[in-house]
Every structure is written in structure tokens, then in C-alpha cells.
Write an enzyme that holds these catalytic residues in place. Structure first.
Site, PDB file in Angstrom:
ATOM      1  CB  SER A  19      -0.996  -0.157   1.094  1.00  0.00           C
ATOM      2  OG  SER A  19      -0.144  -0.002   2.502  1.00  0.00           O
ATOM      3  CE  LYS A  69      -3.265   2.193   4.243  1.00  0.00           C
ATOM      4  NZ  LYS A  69      -2.337   0.950   4.658  1.00  0.00           N
TER       5      LYS A  69
END
Lengths: 235, 197
Positions: free
Chosen positions: A108, A151
Site C-alpha cells: 500500500s 499510512k
């Protein structure tokens, strides 16, 4: 170990002598009286003991055993256990409050982080303390008990964010949203392979474990909070 | 004339084994300080005691019989997030301000349908996965009816006992008020209704 569980007390011989005389530590001993007789006592050594020649001689050598290995066996075992407990608690304190070294996995964050790597997380920035837009954070996923993610912060409380930047490519309307108080909006750098705030909404700052400081697998790399780095001229 | 026996070279770690020669006061304080991480681990992960403030849990904590005195409660932090049940009192980090902790009662677990109260925009809500719906016992409480269901990770501890005042020493009641119980449709009962019709 050898010292911890042996029945020997008193000072240990020097390190060189341990190798030679270690069978003495495990010399079979009779613990119980047989047939009412007294337990066998070790025969006194035949060599004459060196007598102190004068009162001005050098003081006897110091007991070199560590303090947690002195005394009877039960005290040695308890002392070592207490030291182990203190050491583990100190490690736990450091990894929960100061700094954490961990592995990262998944595609990701691909341009920034590799699919599997090692990172250093600052736990001083847990609960969103001192987190700015653009920081890499590690946090718990709000809708799963044991999943943590890594993230980038897109919006802090009060900011307006675009929910899905890829919506226009799919022919949908872009939607803007105000990040609620005490939450942050996060997204992966690799939007097409990232499960982030687009799916589970803004993340409470209380779930933030810390800020990712550096990556050390495949060369040291420090992360700054400025994500808007200019691309190289060749790219 | 006696020649002294050659002494073995001192070990590199001898200072560790011998122990440092420090004043007794420094040694004592170091010994006390070395227990500090253990104490922090205990209070963070096993049990903790805390004072209650605020009126959101009014009949359960800080009742009128207290006469202005605050309640001291025992928080169980070990296994706090596992096997939560409706009606248990929990301490959680506020989703509005992460530095503030609050105390409320668990009303709905994941999958439950909750009929919400006034400030919430929707009248009926399904609690999402790994979330809980928390409400205070008092009418005027800042709870899930304001900010929605909270993530299970925000829960810090379960409240098991009241320690102070001594007149109310004992376990905390783990049941929902009857008016609140009517507003929750548990997930397991929803399944039963599907199969029975």
C-alpha cells in the site's frame, strides 16, 4: 546457568580454572542419611593450606561472584527472576513509550516503502501528539482487532479532504469531507492497492501508535513530513 | 622471600559482577527506581485505580448519597477488550479528544441495531465491525449519541469494583437499564428472527 542451579556456594574459581574443575561442582553428594548414618563428608585436602606469614600480607581476594548469584540456591533463583522481570518491563516501557522497531509489509505504500521492510516508529508521537499532515503513521485499524497499518496522514481535524481522488477516473463525482474533531484522514501512497480511510472513514487519533521515523532495511532512509518532494528531472 | 602468585588478568565485566561502590542512599534510590518500569507495566496493563469525575454515569457513580465526595474505582486493564458484554462499564479514550478518557456503559456490540437518541442524525444504526455503542446512565451525557460508535481499540479498561466510599464498596452492576435495553436489538436475536419467519 551453571552457577544458578548448582549447589556450590562461595567464591567461584577464576574463569580458567572453571573449565578444569567444573566436575567438582557436580560432584555427587549424599543428601539423605542412609541407615541412620551420617552423610558422607568430603575428605579434607591433603595439601597443606598456605598459612598467613604475617599480618601485613595482601588482603584476601575479593569474592568475584555477581551479587545476584551469591547466597543459597533459592536466593539465586529468585534474584535472577526479579532481574529478568525488571529487564522485560524496561523493554516493554521503551517499546510502548519511546521507540519501536518493527517490520512493515504490504504494497500500500509502494513508492515510499518496499513490500517488506523494517521501520523505526517513534512512540512519543502516539495518540496523535505532534502529528502533521504528510507524516507517515502507524496505527491500529479501527474495524479490526489485530491489524495495524502504515499510512500517510492526508488531513488533520478540521481539514477538508477529497474522499477518493481516483473517483474522477472512474467517472464518479469527487466528494469532499471535513475531518471530524479528534480524527485524521489517512491514505496509502499506492492508492489502487491500499485499504485506508476511503473504506473505514476517519481514524480516531487515539488509535495512532506513532510516527514512522526511518526505514533501515535496504539502506537507511529518514522520512520527513514533507510529502511534496519534487520528482527527479529524469522521471 | 615469598613471590606472590601471579594473579589472573581482571575480567572485562568484573565491575558488573562486583557491583559499583556507591553511597548507600544512591544504591537505595537506584533499587527503588529499577522497580518503576514494573509498576508502570502493572498500572498500564493489569489493574489501575482512578477517581470518577463528571455526572454522565449519575445513578451508578457519584450518586446524591456521596454528598460531593468522588468515587474511587478499580479498573481492570488485562483482557479489557476481549469478551465485552452489554451493560459492562468501560473506560475509553474519547474519540473527540485523544488525551481525555471517559467512562460509559456498553450498550451495543458489533452487529447490534441501536435506536439512537436525540442529537444523533439517524434514528436507527447498526454498530459496525469491531465497534461498540457506549452511553452514559444519565440523560445529559456526551456519548455515542453525539459521536457515533467508538472503535474497540479506544477502550482502555473495564470498571469492576467501587473502592471508595466504603459504604458502596463492591462490584459494579453489569446490567443495562430497562429503558436502554428496549432500544437495542442484539445481533444474535436478529439471526433468530430471520430463521423463525
Amino acid at each position: 546457568m551453571l552457577r544458578l542451579f548448582s549447589r556450590h556456594r562461595g567464591p567461584l574459581p577464576s574463569r580458567r580454572l572453571i573449565l578444569l574443575s567444573s566436575p567438582q561442582l557436580f560432584k555427587p553428594q549424599i543428601f539423605f542419611r542412609r541407615n541412620g548414618t551420617a552423610p558422607t563428608t568430603p575428605t579434607p585436602s591433603t595439601q597443606p593450606q598456605p598459612q598467613p606469614q604475617s599480618t601485613n600480607s595482601s588482603p584476601p581476594p575479593e569474592d568475584d561472584t555477581p551479587w545476584w548469584l551469591r547466597g543459597p540456591r533459592w536466593r539465586r533463583v529468585i534474584g535472577t527472576t526479579i532481574i529478568a522481570i525488571k529487564f522485560l518491563a524496561l523493554c516493554h516501557l521503551i517499546t510502548t513509550k519511546v521507540i519501536l522497531v518493527s517490520l512493515s509489509e504490504g504494497p500500500s505504500m509502494l513508492p515510499t516503502l518496499p513490500t517488506s521492510g523494517s521501520i523505526i516508529v517513534s512512540r512519543l508521537n502516539s495518540r496523535g501528539r505532534g502529528i502533521k499532515v504528510g507524516d507517515l503513521i502507524a496505527a491500529h485499524r479501527p474495524d479490526d482487532m489485530d491489524v495495524m497499518f502504515l499510512k500517510r496522514v492526508i488531513g488533520m481535524p478540521g481539514d477538508y479532504v477529497v474522499v477518493d481522488p481516483m473517483a474522477t477516473g472512474r467517472g464518479e463525482d469527487t466528494m469532499m469531507l471535513r475531518v471530524p474533531e479528534g480524527h485524521c484522514w489517512i491514505a496509502g501512497d499506492n492508492l489502487s492497492h491500499s485499504i485506508d480511510s476511503r473504506f473505514y472513514g476517519p481514524v480516531p487519533l487515539g488509535l495512532v501508535m506513532g510516527k514512522v521515523l526511518a526505514q533501515y532495511s535496504g539502506g537507511w532512509r529518514w522520512f520527513t513530513s514533507d510529502p511534496f518532494t519534487k520528482p527527479e528531472p529524469g522521471e | 622471600m615469598s613471590v606472590p602468585a601471579p594473579t589472573p588478568p581482571p575480567s572485562r565485566w568484573a565491575f558488573l559482577r562486583r557491583g559499583m561502590h556507591l553511597p548507600a542512599s544512591v544504591k537505595l534510590s537506584l533499587g527503588v527506581l529499577s522497580w518503576l518500569p514494573v509498576a508502570i507495566f502493572f498500572f498500564d496493563n493489569v489493574y489501575h485505580i482512578s477517581w470518577v469525575s463528571g455526572r454522565s454515569m449519575y445513578p451508578t457513580f457519584l450518586p446524591d448519597s456521596n454528598a460531593g465526595m468522588r468515587d474511587l474505582i478499580l479498573l481492570k486493564k488485562w483482557n479489557a477488550k476481549n469478551n465485552l458484554k452489554r451493560g459492562e462499564v468501560v473506560v475509553y479514550r474519547s474519540p473527540v479528544d485523544p488525551e481525555v478518557t471517559a467512562i460509559k456503559r456498553v450498550v451495543g456490540l458489533e452487529g447490534d441495531v441501536v435506536l439512537t437518541k436525540k442529537p444523533f442524525p439517524v434514528s436507527e444504526v447498526v454498530v459496525p465491525r469491531n465497534h461498540v455503542w457506549v452511553e452514559g446512565d444519565d440523560i445529559h451525557s456526551h456519548d455515542s449519541n453525539h459521536f457515533g460508535a467508538i472503535s474497540m481499540h479506544l477502550i482502555q479498561a473495564r470498571v469492576t469494583h467501587i473502592v471508595w466510599p466504603f459504604s458502596r464498596l463492591g462490584t459494579v452492576e453489569k446490567s443495562l437499564p430497562a429503558s436502554t435495553q428496549k432500544r437495542v436489538i442484539p445481533a444474535e436475536r436478529q439471526l433468530v428472527s430471520i430463521f423463525s419467519t
